[in-house]
Design an enzyme around this catalytic site. Structure first.
Site, PDB file in Angstrom:
ATOM      1  N   ASN A   8       0.854  -1.187   0.000  1.00 39.59           N
ATOM      2  CA  ASN A   8       0.000   0.000   0.000  1.00 39.59           C
ATOM      3  C   ASN A   8       0.896   1.246   0.000  1.00 39.59           C
ATOM      4  O   ASN A   8       1.690   1.447   0.930  1.00 39.59           O
ATOM      5  CB  ASN A   8      -0.905  -0.032   1.244  1.00 39.59           C
ATOM      6  CG  ASN A   8      -1.857   1.141   1.290  1.00 39.59           C
ATOM      7  OD1 ASN A   8      -1.468   2.270   0.994  1.00 39.59           O
ATOM      8  ND2 ASN A   8      -3.089   0.903   1.677  1.00 39.59           N
ATOM      9  N   HIS A  11       1.040   6.245   1.808  1.00 42.51           N
ATOM     10  CA  HIS A  11       1.789   7.214   2.611  1.00 42.51           C
ATOM     11  C   HIS A  11       2.965   7.842   1.880  1.00 42.51           C
ATOM     12  O   HIS A  11       3.549   8.802   2.382  1.00 42.51           O
ATOM     13  CB  HIS A  11       2.144   6.606   3.969  1.00 42.51           C
ATOM     14  CG  HIS A  11       0.892   6.279   4.730  1.00 42.51           C
ATOM     15  ND1 HIS A  11      -0.070   7.238   4.988  1.00 42.51           N
ATOM     16  CD2 HIS A  11       0.391   5.120   5.209  1.00 42.51           C
ATOM     17  CE1 HIS A  11      -1.090   6.677   5.617  1.00 42.51           C
ATOM     18  NE2 HIS A  11      -0.830   5.386   5.762  1.00 42.51           N
ATOM     19  N   ARG A  19       3.146  18.915   1.446  1.00 44.35           N
ATOM     20  CA  ARG A  19       3.595  20.170   0.857  1.00 44.35           C
ATOM     21  C   ARG A  19       2.867  20.496  -0.444  1.00 44.35           C
ATOM     22  O   ARG A  19       3.257  21.418  -1.144  1.00 44.35           O
ATOM     23  CB  ARG A  19       5.108  20.075   0.563  1.00 44.35           C
ATOM     24  CG  ARG A  19       5.967  20.200   1.778  1.00 44.35           C
ATOM     25  CD  ARG A  19       5.875  21.621   2.339  1.00 44.35           C
ATOM     26  NE  ARG A  19       6.648  21.749   3.549  1.00 44.35           N
ATOM     27  CZ  ARG A  19       7.913  22.179   3.585  1.00 44.35           C
ATOM     28  NH1 ARG A  19       8.535  22.467   2.482  1.00 44.35           N
ATOM     29  NH2 ARG A  19       8.524  22.291   4.727  1.00 44.35           N
ATOM     30  N   HIS A  44      -5.593   3.645  -1.479  1.00 44.02           N
ATOM     31  CA  HIS A  44      -6.926   3.968  -0.953  1.00 44.02           C
ATOM     32  C   HIS A  44      -7.290   5.374  -1.420  1.00 44.02           C
ATOM     33  O   HIS A  44      -6.612   6.334  -1.063  1.00 44.02           O
ATOM     34  CB  HIS A  44      -6.854   3.901   0.582  1.00 44.02           C
ATOM     35  CG  HIS A  44      -8.165   4.122   1.272  1.00 44.02           C
ATOM     36  ND1 HIS A  44      -8.317   3.940   2.630  1.00 44.02           N
ATOM     37  CD2 HIS A  44      -9.392   4.493   0.819  1.00 44.02           C
ATOM     38  CE1 HIS A  44      -9.569   4.207   2.969  1.00 44.02           C
ATOM     39  NE2 HIS A  44     -10.245   4.552   1.892  1.00 44.02           N
ATOM     40  N   ARG A  46      -9.417   8.098  -0.729  1.00 49.15           N
ATOM     41  CA  ARG A  46     -10.313   8.521   0.345  1.00 49.15           C
ATOM     42  C   ARG A  46     -11.208   9.664  -0.129  1.00 49.15           C
ATOM     43  O   ARG A  46     -10.823  10.449  -0.998  1.00 49.15           O
ATOM     44  CB  ARG A  46      -9.495   9.001   1.550  1.00 49.15           C
ATOM     45  CG  ARG A  46      -8.585   7.939   2.144  1.00 49.15           C
ATOM     46  CD  ARG A  46      -7.992   8.434   3.446  1.00 49.15           C
ATOM     47  NE  ARG A  46      -9.040   8.640   4.407  1.00 49.15           N
ATOM     48  CZ  ARG A  46      -9.363   7.763   5.375  1.00 49.15           C
ATOM     49  NH1 ARG A  46      -8.671   6.657   5.515  1.00 49.15           N
ATOM     50  NH2 ARG A  46     -10.346   7.999   6.190  1.00 49.15           N
ATOM     51  N   ARG A  50      -6.924  12.859   1.074  1.00 46.22           N
ATOM     52  CA  ARG A  50      -5.793  13.358   1.868  1.00 46.22           C
ATOM     53  C   ARG A  50      -4.449  12.822   1.390  1.00 46.22           C
ATOM     54  O   ARG A  50      -3.426  13.391   1.686  1.00 46.22           O
ATOM     55  CB  ARG A  50      -6.005  13.051   3.349  1.00 46.22           C
ATOM     56  CG  ARG A  50      -5.687  11.649   3.758  1.00 46.22           C
ATOM     57  CD  ARG A  50      -5.598  11.569   5.264  1.00 46.22           C
ATOM     58  NE  ARG A  50      -6.921  11.635   5.858  1.00 46.22           N
ATOM     59  CZ  ARG A  50      -7.369  10.753   6.764  1.00 46.22           C
ATOM     60  NH1 ARG A  50      -6.605   9.779   7.157  1.00 46.22           N
ATOM     61  NH2 ARG A  50      -8.581  10.849   7.245  1.00 46.22           N
ATOM     62  N   HIS A  51      -4.454  11.706   0.677  1.00 45.97           N
ATOM     63  CA  HIS A  51      -3.169  11.244   0.115  1.00 45.97           C
ATOM     64  C   HIS A  51      -3.284  10.948  -1.379  1.00 45.97           C
ATOM     65  O   HIS A  51      -2.920  11.775  -2.211  1.00 45.97           O
ATOM     66  CB  HIS A  51      -2.541  10.095   0.929  1.00 45.97           C
ATOM     67  CG  HIS A  51      -3.488   9.081   1.483  1.00 45.97           C
ATOM     68  ND1 HIS A  51      -4.331   8.339   0.705  1.00 45.97           N
ATOM     69  CD2 HIS A  51      -3.704   8.665   2.765  1.00 45.97           C
ATOM     70  CE1 HIS A  51      -5.021   7.524   1.466  1.00 45.97           C
ATOM     71  NE2 HIS A  51      -4.692   7.694   2.724  1.00 45.97           N
ATOM     72  N   GLU A  71      -8.654   0.491  -2.639  1.00 42.93           N
ATOM     73  CA  GLU A  71      -9.584   0.513  -1.506  1.00 42.93           C
ATOM     74  C   GLU A  71     -10.450   1.753  -1.628  1.00 42.93           C
ATOM     75  O   GLU A  71      -9.947   2.845  -1.929  1.00 42.93           O
ATOM     76  CB  GLU A  71      -8.810   0.593  -0.190  1.00 42.93           C
ATOM     77  CG  GLU A  71      -7.917  -0.586   0.063  1.00 42.93           C
ATOM     78  CD  GLU A  71      -7.000  -0.349   1.248  1.00 42.93           C
ATOM     79  OE1 GLU A  71      -7.043   0.738   1.854  1.00 42.93           O
ATOM     80  OE2 GLU A  71      -6.226  -1.251   1.545  1.00 42.93           O
ATOM     81  N   THR A 101      -6.967   6.435  10.310  1.00 47.85           N
ATOM     82  CA  THR A 101      -6.857   5.346   9.340  1.00 47.85           C
ATOM     83  C   THR A 101      -8.146   4.537   9.430  1.00 47.85           C
ATOM     84  O   THR A 101      -8.984   4.818  10.292  1.00 47.85           O
ATOM     85  CB  THR A 101      -5.612   4.468   9.633  1.00 47.85           C
ATOM     86  OG1 THR A 101      -5.526   3.424   8.663  1.00 47.85           O
ATOM     87  CG2 THR A 101      -5.657   3.865  11.018  1.00 47.85           C
ATOM     88  N   THR A 102      -8.310   3.570   8.535  1.00 48.19           N
ATOM     89  CA  THR A 102      -9.516   2.741   8.578  1.00 48.19           C
ATOM     90  C   THR A 102      -9.635   2.140   9.982  1.00 48.19           C
ATOM     91  O   THR A 102      -8.691   1.533  10.480  1.00 48.19           O
ATOM     92  CB  THR A 102      -9.415   1.613   7.527  1.00 48.19           C
ATOM     93  OG1 THR A 102      -9.000   2.205   6.301  1.00 48.19           O
ATOM     94  CG2 THR A 102     -10.746   0.926   7.337  1.00 48.19           C
ATOM     95  N   GLU A 152     -10.802  -9.366   2.908  1.00 45.21           N
ATOM     96  CA  GLU A 152      -9.548  -9.026   3.569  1.00 45.21           C
ATOM     97  C   GLU A 152      -9.841  -8.970   5.058  1.00 45.21           C
ATOM     98  O   GLU A 152     -10.684  -8.188   5.499  1.00 45.21           O
ATOM     99  CB  GLU A 152      -9.008  -7.674   3.077  1.00 45.21           C
ATOM    100  CG  GLU A 152      -7.707  -7.310   3.788  1.00 45.21           C
ATOM    101  CD  GLU A 152      -7.173  -5.941   3.383  1.00 45.21           C
ATOM    102  OE1 GLU A 152      -7.546  -5.430   2.305  1.00 45.21           O
ATOM    103  OE2 GLU A 152      -6.373  -5.398   4.164  1.00 45.21           O
ATOM    104  N   HIS A 192      -3.520  -4.758   7.934  1.00 45.48           N
ATOM    105  CA  HIS A 192      -3.671  -3.609   8.830  1.00 45.48           C
ATOM    106  C   HIS A 192      -2.721  -3.759  10.015  1.00 45.48           C
ATOM    107  O   HIS A 192      -2.832  -4.686  10.796  1.00 45.48           O
ATOM    108  CB  HIS A 192      -5.094  -3.386   9.354  1.00 45.48           C
ATOM    109  CG  HIS A 192      -5.373  -1.912   9.501  1.00 45.48           C
ATOM    110  ND1 HIS A 192      -4.873  -1.170  10.538  1.00 45.48           N
ATOM    111  CD2 HIS A 192      -6.039  -1.037   8.701  1.00 45.48           C
ATOM    112  CE1 HIS A 192      -5.234   0.095  10.377  1.00 45.48           C
ATOM    113  NE2 HIS A 192      -5.929   0.206   9.268  1.00 45.48           N
ATOM    114  N   GLY A 193      -1.773  -2.838  10.037  1.00 47.23           N
ATOM    115  CA  GLY A 193      -0.826  -2.802  11.156  1.00 47.23           C
ATOM    116  C   GLY A 193       0.256  -3.873  11.089  1.00 47.23           C
ATOM    117  O   GLY A 193       0.980  -4.074  12.067  1.00 47.23           O
ATOM    118  N   GLY A 214       1.130  -1.443   4.328  1.00 47.57           N
ATOM    119  CA  GLY A 214       1.440  -0.094   3.876  1.00 47.57           C
ATOM    120  C   GLY A 214       2.332   0.683   4.809  1.00 47.57           C
ATOM    121  O   GLY A 214       3.522   0.848   4.572  1.00 47.57           O
TER     122      GLY A 214
END
Ligand code: PXP
Length: 248
Positions: A8, A11, A19, A44, A46, A50-51, A71, A101-102, A152, A192-193, A214
């Site tokens: 993922n 980030h 920036r 993802h 969103r 945001r990313h 996602e 995060t999710t 998942e 996740h994590g 990710g």
């Protein structure tokens, strides 16, 4: 054969968006992940952008030759984007505005009819879908009912466990859910994590065919380089021995 790895790259875009600059480019990151042995790329889109941005998706679609997993929330806006981008897989996730995060799996049992309509619409566009769910029997059964090809499993409880017994309990729930899903004919991914330190036992669950990782990869990439970060997690996955082999 070990579980495949989908990296993922959200980030990478988080750093860029900090920036509103042109770099680092998540598409360049996808290419490096590919060279380092990733089996696929996940991102993802969103609602708050945001990313990852819409344009990133189109560029990723042109560059990713392995498997592109996007996602997204189950909304009309996202459905029409999926139809335009045509990823290899859409993973439906819950989204709460403002969340870091999710926060958990999608409630497939509660939103069964809406999700079934969404999955059917994706299928009509010949796009496969997966549901990100918590490792709970009712959620697995609902996912099977909804007609996705894949689920998942949310590994967050396992990842954040602070005691061995808490982690064992979370792990047992993942094993049970993976078994139940596989018996229902669903392919099983997990994520996740997950990190280089905690991923091996998850890769040892025989039904888990894919891991989506990710934050920890991108976080380590800042210090040791993206290709090294992908390779070390690939090695941790490859160290997995199927459950039971430890006993022989
Ligand atoms: N799977 C899903 C559905 C996610 O939303 C995320 C986070 O974007 C991941 C996997 C990856 O989690 P992490 O970034 O903690 O590796």
């Amino acid at each position: 054969m070990s579980a495949s790895l989908s990296v993922n790259i959200d980030h990478v875009a988080t750093v860029r968006q900090a920036r509103r600059a042109a770099e680092p480019d998540p598409v360049a990151a996808a290419v490096l992940c590919d060279l380092a042995g990733a089996d696929g790329i996940t991102c993802h889109l969103r609602g708050d952008r945001r990313h990852i941005q819409d344009e990133d998706l189109h560029r990723l679609r042109r560059v990713v030759t392995t498997r592109l997993n996007v996602e997204m929330a189950a909304t009309e806006e996202m459905l029409s984007i999926a139809r335009r981008v045509r990823p290899d897989l859409v993973t439906l996730v819950p989204e709460r505005p403002g969340e870091v995060t999710t926060e958990g799996g999608i409630d497939a049992a509660r939103h069964r009819r809406t999700l079934a309509r969404h999955v059917a619409a994706l299928r009509r566009s010949r796009i496969a879908s997966s549901l990100f769910i918590d490792p709970v029997p009712a959620q697995v059964d609902a996912a099977a009912d909804i007609g996705v090809a894949m689920i998942e499993l949310n590994t967050n409880a396992y990842s954040i466990a602070t005691t061995a017994s808490e982690q064992a309990e979370a792990y047992d729930a993942l094993v049970a859910a993976a078994t139940r899903a596989s018996e229902a004919g669903l392919a099983v991914a997990a994520g996740h994590g997950l990190t280089v330190r905690n991923v091996t036992p998850i890769a040892e669950i025989p039904e888990v065919v894919e891991l989506n990782i990710g934050h920890s990869i991108i976080a380590r990439a800042v210090l040791i380089g993206l290709e090294n970060a992908v390779r070390e997690i690939r090695d941790a996955i490859a160290r997995a021995e199927p459950i039971g082999d430890h006993l022989s």
